[in-house]
Design a protein around this motif. Structure first.
Motif, PDB file in Angstrom:
ATOM      1  N   ARG A  77       0.830  -1.210   0.000  1.00 15.29           N
ATOM      2  CA  ARG A  77       0.000   0.000   0.000  1.00 15.29           C
ATOM      3  C   ARG A  77       0.852   1.243   0.000  1.00 15.29           C
ATOM      4  N   LEU A  78       2.030   1.201   0.645  1.00 13.95           N
ATOM      5  CA  LEU A  78       2.871   2.388   0.683  1.00 13.95           C
ATOM      6  C   LEU A  78       3.395   2.754  -0.694  1.00 13.95           C
ATOM      7  N   SER A  80       1.597   3.479  -2.969  1.00 14.52           N
ATOM      8  CA  SER A  80       0.669   4.438  -3.570  1.00 14.52           C
ATOM      9  C   SER A  80       1.236   5.845  -3.539  1.00 14.52           C
ATOM     10  N   GLY A  81       2.405   6.016  -2.878  1.00  9.65           N
ATOM     11  CA  GLY A  81       3.090   7.281  -3.034  1.00  9.65           C
ATOM     12  C   GLY A  81       3.539   7.454  -4.480  1.00  9.65           C
ATOM     13  N   LYS A  82       3.930   6.332  -5.100  1.00  6.67           N
ATOM     14  CA  LYS A  82       4.403   6.421  -6.488  1.00  6.67           C
ATOM     15  C   LYS A  82       3.270   6.268  -7.487  1.00  6.67           C
ATOM     16  N   PRO A  84      -0.555   6.799  -7.635  1.00  6.09           N
ATOM     17  CA  PRO A  84      -1.739   7.285  -6.910  1.00  6.09           C
ATOM     18  C   PRO A  84      -2.988   6.488  -7.205  1.00  6.09           C
ATOM     19  N   THR A  87      -4.699   4.189  -4.583  1.00  4.06           N
ATOM     20  CA  THR A  87      -5.618   4.566  -3.509  1.00  4.06           C
ATOM     21  C   THR A  87      -7.045   4.205  -3.854  1.00  4.06           C
ATOM     22  N   ARG A  89      -8.347   1.503  -4.087  1.00  5.96           N
ATOM     23  CA  ARG A  89      -8.578   0.113  -3.738  1.00  5.96           C
ATOM     24  C   ARG A  89      -9.087   0.087  -2.313  1.00  5.96           C
TER      25      ARG A  89
END
Lengths: 313, 447
Positions: A77-78, A80-82, A84, A87, A89
């Motif tokens: 999940r982290l 999602s910084g790269k 977007p 998110t 999901r």
């Protein structure tokens, strides 16, 4: 009796392909992911799950299996910084799935708690090309004559044919497409856990059930070949061994044995690490096995991440 | 030295060397007789102090932190179990006196750089720090004309939609069975909190590199054991002896985020922001009960874990402490007490255990303050707490000359939304979300 996946294949009219599809393998090879730095983090995460997360010396499988899964999902999940679009999901726990279909005049049904489901706003694009789908027409499903294919299945009188994942989610849910199903075999006693083969069969049946329900919700109840195949992924683990599966539903016409078949790609028995030694093993005053994780395989996590990112990258 | 040996073996009565040998200092530092001190094993106060001294030296000299923790909690005696989530009346005053904490209402003032300004929805440009990756463009929003060195902006609209989605999924969209009796909190607010924190942390990890290296624990254990004050043993074979009062906190936060780097201090170590309440009664009057079991000190994972500092904890209040129950029993003022006592006790236990993991203990007081945050909620109402641990020296001996106090900033509980109806969240409160975002974006200055 005999390997469960073969039986599940007949029941769901599916053709098996070994290994993961090239689309997923392509994500794995993408260098922009920064997988090297992630390796260190994944090792820490595995140590945390197996060794550190509780004050006891050796946490049991009922504890470390869910903790490992949560930690791996946290790392994914982290990302999602790269990316977007990750998110978009949402994880749903304890979903109930219900799907019914007919196979050669036998009415079959999948029901029950299907583990942890990840839903997304956008569906996964079909993994197999049109040619491959058409080529499955020639594939002949393995039959088990004289054993009936419904062996070991529970026969139940069904009064209502329940047919939707809309049963577990109401209309208007902003994340309507099932993306990945996760199965955790975390029973402490070995006999309570599914064997890897049975786990793969269970994953296939539930993935099929979810895909079928989604297809019927999108395209109606008539059996037909789907224009837009529905793809559902599935990952099963017992804390150390991982089974990866990508299922593509090409047709809802399941009564006959001919025609276009569904496709499933399975990558089985991937070890994330060899051993997790909680206390160093000492023989004759010499440390033979130091404490810690040994035999770490980064490829297994890469496949996990690739399946997670599939559809968003 | 032979001369010295001869001098020592001299029997009384011999007068050969009656004068001291000139130029031969009697081996500097080496005593003639062993030191004359009280015994170890006698039943006297001097012997007791020698035993304490030896214990302190053993703990100081321990090679590893695990060894230190093992020696620190080796002796088991009956101790008070302090529950962070308690229905006891005015428990927060008692807990503040046990942990030497000053309660400051409201949130600590933060520097302008740490606070993410919020832009109006509908802005188009993107501005931020130069190394911001290009994929951030759709997620960030900006106020026009911001300088290039400004802190990155946060799109409240998107975060609000994430929160609403999580809330609606848990309460409306997903078909669940009816909640079990008295387990309402596990049915909806529990999963909602988990979803909320995981999705918010993931979407804010691009802005906060500390979050990107963090570790998320679900239902971890946090334990701490300490001594504070003295009492006389009332009955038993140890009757009449003066013993320290022992406390143990065993806490189970719903969720916690641990990070590899420490949060920055809020105020300097020696600041005095208020008074610690002094309570003359025995702790058992709270009510608090004694039990003897393992003395655990644990932050959520073992000492070997690189993420050994705490960032934020999330606590879910159980059904027993619902607001409706307090209102029905006409104890409205105790509602806030529940949130405060939970915040103070849990955060004290967590920060103190983190300090012990770094090798500090009551005889070796902390040299830098340990800061952690917590959010206490019952699903709808959120209260925010920030704790700074300045001292671990709470035992009767060490507290005598200790001017330092621990500080806890806390807010009252505010609702995040009014009601969820028909797939809509009504009355969403942006301030609560903003405070939550600020908490998650907290990081050391150099990152």
């Amino acid at each position: 009796v005999f390997p469960g996946v073969r039986q599940a294949q007949w029941l769901t009219k599916t053709k098996l392909v070994e290994g993961l599809p090239p689309a997923v393998l392509g994500i794995m090879d993408n260098p922009a992911l920064g997988l090297q730095e992630l390796e260190e983090r994944v090792k820490h995460v595995v140590s945390h799950a197996r060794l550190w997360h509780s004050a006891e010396v050796a946490p049991r499988r009922e504890q470390y299996c869910p903790v490992l899964f949560e930690n791996l999902i946290h790392i994914c999940r982290l990302m999602s910084g790269k990316y977007p679009s990750l998110t978009k999901r949402m994880l749903a726990r304890n979903c109930r799935i219900a799907a019914t279909w007919e196979r050669e005049s036998i009415l079959l049904q999948v029901r029950g708690l299907s583990g942890i489901l990840m839903n997304s706003m956008t569906p996964i694009p079909p993994v197999a090309s049109k040619e491959e789908i058409l080529a499955t027409k020639e594939h002949v499903l393995e039959t088990f004559y004289p054993i009936a294919p419904t062996i070991d299945l529970q026969e139940v009188n069904v009064y209502k044919e329940l047919n939707d994942t809309g049963q577990s989610f109401r209309d208007g849910y902003p994340y309507p497409h099932p993306h990945t199903l996760f199965f955790l075999e975390s029973a402490n006693v070995r006999t309570d856990r599914f064997r890897p083969e049975q786990l793969r069969a269970k994953m296939l049946m539930f993935a099929f059930g979810n895909a079928l329900a989604k297809a019927k919700a999108l395209h109606g109840d008539d059996p037909k070949v789907l224009e837009q195949p529905v793809v559902v992924q599935s990952i099963g683990t017992d804390g150390q061994l991982f089974q990866f599966m990508v299922f593509q539903l090409n047709t809802t016409d399941l009564v006959s044995n001919d025609g276009v078949k569904n496709l499933v790609w399975i990558d089985s028995d991937q070890n994330l690490y060899e051993r997790a030694q909680c206390v160093p093993e000492v023989k004759k005053r010499v440390v033979t096995k130091p404490a810690g994780i040994s035999g770490f395989q980064p490829d297994t996590f890469k496949k996990f991440l690739a399946l997670y990112l599939h559809g968003a990258v | 030295m032979a001369a010295l040996g001869a001098w020592r073996l001299l029997r009384p009565g011999r007068r050969w060397f009656s004068e001291t040998v000139p130029g031969d200092p009697s081996a500097p530092g080496s005593p003639l007789y062993p030191p004359v001190v009280a015994s170890f094993t006698a039943k006297s106060k001097a012997a007791k102090s020698r035993r304490l001294q030896r214990f302190n030296e053993r703990v100081h000299a321990a090679a590893t932190v695990e060894e230190k923790l093992r020696l620190y909690g080796k002796l088991q005696r009956p101790k008070y179990t302090v529950y962070p989530q308690t229905f006891a009346l005015n428990a927060d005053r008692w807990y503040r006196s046990f942990t030497r904490t000053v309660l400051v209402p409201g949130m600590p003032p933060r520097g302008a750089a740490a606070k993410p300004p919020v832009a109006a929805v509908g802005a188009t440009l993107e501005a931020g720090r130069a190394p911001e990756p290009g994929a951030e463009a759709p997620a960030a929003a900006v106020a026009p004309g911001a300088a290039a060195g400004a802190a990155p902006y946060v799109d409240i609209g998107e975060l609000r939609s994430l929160v609403c989605d999580a809330l609606l999924q848990e309460s409306f969209y997903q078909n669940k069975k009816r909640p079990f009796l008295y387990r309402d909190q596990d049915h909806t607010p529990g999963p909602f909190l988990t979803q909320l924190v995981s999705t918010l942390a993931a979407s804010l990890s691009g802005r906060n590199p500390l979050l990107a290296a963090s570790s998320l624990d679900l239902s971890p254990e946090v334990n701490y054991y300490w001594h504070h004050g003295e009492e006389v043993v009332v009955h038993g074979h140890r009757k009449g002896r003066v013993d320290p009062v022992r406390f143990q906190i065993d806490d189970n936060p719903h969720l916690q985020i641990r990070v590899p780097k420490q949060l920055p201090e809020v105020v300097p170590l020696e600041s005095d922001l208020g008074d610690v309440p002094v309570i003359d009664h025995k702790p058992s009057k709270l009510p608090l009960f004694k039990k003897q079991y393992e003395n655990k000190v644990f932050i959520g994972s073992k000492v070997a874990d690189p993420c050994c500092y705490g960032h934020t904890q999330f606590h879910l209040l159980p059904d027993k402490l619902k607001r409706e129950r307090f209102i029905r029993d006409r104890l409205e003022d105790q509602i806030e007490v529940v949130y405060r006592s939970n915040g103070i006790a849990s955060l004290f236990a967590w920060t103190a255990a983190q300090a012990m993991y770094q090798g500090f203990w009551s005889e070796a007081d902390v040299t830098r303050p340990f800061v952690s945050q917590a959010v206490v909620t019952d699903g709808k109402y959120f209260a925010f707490f920030c704790y700074q641990l300045n001292t671990l020296a709470l035992t009767a001996e060490t507290i005598k000359n200790n001017p330092r106090k621990n500080i806890c900033w806390g807010t009252d509980s505010k609702p995040l939304y009014d009601v969820v109806e028909d797939g809509n969240v009504k009355g969403f409160n942006d301030e609560v979300l903003l405070q939550l975002v600020r908490f998650l974006l907290n990081r050391p200055k150099e990152l």
